[in-house]
Design a protein around this motif. Sequence first.
Motif, short mmCIF file in Angstrom:
data_model
loop_
_atom_site.label_atom_id
_atom_site.label_comp_id
_atom_site.label_asym_id
_atom_site.label_seq_id
_atom_site.Cartn_x
_atom_site.Cartn_y
_atom_site.Cartn_z
N THR A 214 -94.95 -5.51 4.68
CA THR A 214 -94.45 -4.55 3.69
C THR A 214 -93.96 -5.21 2.41
O THR A 214 -93.81 -4.55 1.39
CB THR A 214 -93.30 -3.72 4.29
OG1 THR A 214 -92.27 -4.62 4.74
CG2 THR A 214 -93.79 -2.89 5.47
N GLU A 215 -93.72 -6.54 2.48
CA GLU A 215 -93.20 -7.23 1.31
C GLU A 215 -93.35 -8.73 1.48
O GLU A 215 -93.20 -9.26 2.59
CB GLU A 215 -91.73 -6.87 1.10
CG GLU A 215 -91.09 -7.51 -0.13
CD GLU A 215 -89.62 -7.14 -0.28
OE1 GLU A 215 -89.32 -5.92 -0.32
OE2 GLU A 215 -88.79 -8.05 -0.31
N ALA A 216 -93.65 -9.41 0.39
CA ALA A 216 -93.67 -10.87 0.36
C ALA A 216 -92.92 -11.32 -0.88
O ALA A 216 -93.09 -10.76 -1.96
CB ALA A 216 -95.10 -11.40 0.35
N ALA A 217 -92.07 -12.31 -0.72
CA ALA A 217 -91.29 -12.82 -1.84
C ALA A 217 -91.47 -14.32 -1.94
O ALA A 217 -91.44 -15.02 -0.93
CB ALA A 217 -89.81 -12.48 -1.66
N LEU A 218 -91.67 -14.80 -3.15
CA LEU A 218 -91.78 -16.22 -3.43
C LEU A 218 -90.57 -16.60 -4.27
O LEU A 218 -90.43 -16.15 -5.41
CB LEU A 218 -93.08 -16.51 -4.19
CG LEU A 218 -94.37 -15.97 -3.55
CD1 LEU A 218 -95.56 -16.25 -4.46
CD2 LEU A 218 -94.59 -16.56 -2.18
N LEU A 219 -89.69 -17.42 -3.71
CA LEU A 219 -88.45 -17.78 -4.37
C LEU A 219 -88.40 -19.28 -4.63
O LEU A 219 -88.89 -20.07 -3.83
CB LEU A 219 -87.25 -17.37 -3.52
CG LEU A 219 -87.21 -15.89 -3.09
CD1 LEU A 219 -87.59 -15.76 -1.63
CD2 LEU A 219 -85.85 -15.29 -3.32
N ALA A 220 -87.79 -19.66 -5.74
CA ALA A 220 -87.64 -21.07 -6.08
C ALA A 220 -86.28 -21.28 -6.73
O ALA A 220 -85.87 -20.50 -7.60
CB ALA A 220 -88.75 -21.53 -7.02
N PHE A 221 -85.58 -22.34 -6.29
CA PHE A 221 -84.27 -22.69 -6.81
C PHE A 221 -84.25 -24.17 -7.15
O PHE A 221 -84.77 -24.98 -6.38
CB PHE A 221 -83.17 -22.41 -5.78
CG PHE A 221 -83.18 -21.02 -5.21
CD1 PHE A 221 -82.54 -19.99 -5.86
CD2 PHE A 221 -83.82 -20.76 -4.01
CE1 PHE A 221 -82.54 -18.70 -5.33
CE2 PHE A 221 -83.84 -19.49 -3.47
CZ PHE A 221 -83.19 -18.45 -4.13
N PRO A 222 -83.64 -24.57 -8.27
CA PRO A 222 -83.47 -26.00 -8.52
C PRO A 222 -82.77 -26.64 -7.34
O PRO A 222 -81.78 -26.11 -6.82
CB PRO A 222 -82.60 -26.04 -9.78
CG PRO A 222 -82.87 -24.73 -10.47
CD PRO A 222 -83.07 -23.74 -9.35
N GLY A 223 -83.28 -27.78 -6.87
CA GLY A 223 -82.80 -28.37 -5.63
C GLY A 223 -81.32 -28.69 -5.61
O GLY A 223 -80.70 -28.66 -4.54
N ASP A 224 -80.72 -28.98 -6.77
CA ASP A 224 -79.30 -29.33 -6.79
C ASP A 224 -78.42 -28.13 -7.08
O ASP A 224 -77.21 -28.28 -7.27
CB ASP A 224 -79.03 -30.43 -7.82
CG ASP A 224 -79.33 -29.98 -9.25
OD1 ASP A 224 -79.93 -28.90 -9.42
OD2 ASP A 224 -78.97 -30.71 -10.19
N GLY A 225 -79.00 -26.94 -7.09
CA GLY A 225 -78.21 -25.77 -7.47
C GLY A 225 -78.09 -24.70 -6.41
O GLY A 225 -77.63 -23.60 -6.69
N VAL A 226 -78.49 -25.00 -5.16
CA VAL A 226 -78.45 -23.96 -4.14
C VAL A 226 -78.18 -24.57 -2.77
O VAL A 226 -78.57 -25.71 -2.49
CB VAL A 226 -79.80 -23.19 -4.10
CG1 VAL A 226 -80.95 -24.08 -3.68
CG2 VAL A 226 -79.72 -21.97 -3.19
N ASP A 227 -77.45 -23.82 -1.96
CA ASP A 227 -77.31 -24.12 -0.53
C ASP A 227 -77.96 -22.97 0.22
O ASP A 227 -77.78 -21.80 -0.15
CB ASP A 227 -75.83 -24.22 -0.13
CG ASP A 227 -75.19 -25.50 -0.63
OD1 ASP A 227 -75.90 -26.53 -0.68
OD2 ASP A 227 -73.99 -25.48 -0.98
N ALA A 228 -78.71 -23.28 1.26
CA ALA A 228 -79.37 -22.25 2.06
C ALA A 228 -78.75 -22.25 3.46
O ALA A 228 -78.55 -23.30 4.06
CB ALA A 228 -80.87 -22.50 2.15
N VAL A 229 -78.42 -21.05 3.94
CA VAL A 229 -77.82 -20.91 5.26
C VAL A 229 -78.65 -19.94 6.07
O VAL A 229 -78.94 -18.82 5.62
CB VAL A 229 -76.36 -20.39 5.15
CG1 VAL A 229 -75.77 -20.14 6.54
CG2 VAL A 229 -75.50 -21.37 4.38
N PHE A 230 -79.05 -20.35 7.27
CA PHE A 230 -79.83 -19.50 8.15
C PHE A 230 -79.10 -19.40 9.48
O PHE A 230 -78.68 -20.42 10.05
CB PHE A 230 -81.24 -20.06 8.38
CG PHE A 230 -82.06 -20.13 7.13
CD1 PHE A 230 -82.91 -19.08 6.79
CD2 PHE A 230 -81.98 -21.21 6.27
CE1 PHE A 230 -83.66 -19.13 5.62
CE2 PHE A 230 -82.72 -21.27 5.10
CZ PHE A 230 -83.56 -20.23 4.79
N THR A 231 -78.93 -18.18 10.00
CA THR A 231 -78.21 -17.96 11.25
C THR A 231 -79.11 -17.19 12.21
O THR A 231 -79.70 -16.18 11.84
CB THR A 231 -76.92 -17.16 11.01
OG1 THR A 231 -76.10 -17.87 10.08
CG2 THR A 231 -76.16 -16.97 12.31
#
Length: 243
Positions: A214-231
Motif C-alpha cells: 500500500t505504500e513505499a517510502a525512501l528515506l535518507a538522513f545525513p549519517g551524523d544527524g540521526v539516531d535510529a531506534v527499532f523495537t
Amino acid sequence: MPPRHHDIADDLRRQITSGRLQAGERLPSEVALAERYAVSTVTLRHALAVLQGERLVEKIHGKGNFVRRAPRKIMYVGGWGTLDPLTATGPALHITVRSATVSARGSLAALLMVPTGSPLAELSCLSLDGETPQGLARIYTPRDLAPAGVLDHDPARREALARFAVVGPPPAAIRETVCARSATPDEASALKIPSATAVLAVTRVATDFTGRITEAALLAFPGDGVDAVFTSHHVINERHPSP
C-alpha cells in the motif's frame, strides 16, 4: 609535503574548533581568503570543500560560507516509520512537502509490485532545522489507494507528513531495510551535503492484510544527524491445561 589546500583547511579547522570562528559566523569571501593565504581561488575552494565534507562549513547559495552549527540529531523510530522531532532539543523541525502523480518505473515499480507505468501518488518531504536539511523522504502509494486529501495536503494528513509516518490506513505489516551508503546526487543536492557523505538510508514498505503493498517510502538522513531506534515486540502464547 601535503597539498596547500590541506594546510588551509587545517588552519580554518583550528579556528573553528578553538572557537575563534563561531557557529553561524560568515567566513570572509573566497577572494579575501585566497588573498590571505596567497593561493588561487581554486585552491581555496578545495580547502573549503574539505571542511564542507566534514560538515564544519556550509555554503549557502548567494550568501557565502558559514561555520556550521553542531548537527542537531533527530530520532527515527522504526517499526511504524516515524520521524520524531520531539526527541530532539530545540524547536520542532519544519517540513516542506511537494506532491505529484508519477508513473511507476524500474526499481520503483518492482518495489511496489505494480505494472510499469502504473500511476502513483508521490510525496516528497524535506525536514529542515532552520535552513539546514535534516532528512528527505519520498513516499509513494498506488494512485487508487491514495487516501483522500493526500495530494491536496489535507490538514488531517499533515501530522503524518510532518513525521514521515505512514500516510494511509494502518497497515498489517511494515518492513524496513536500513543501510549506510554514499548519498545519491539527488539526495546530496536536497540535503546540501557533498555526494561522498554517508547517509542512513531506510526503505520502508507497508502491506495490507491481503499482502498488497500500500505504500513505499525512501528515506535518507545525513549519517551524523540521526539516531535510529527499532523495537520488536514478542507475543508469548500461554498454554492452558485441558479440563
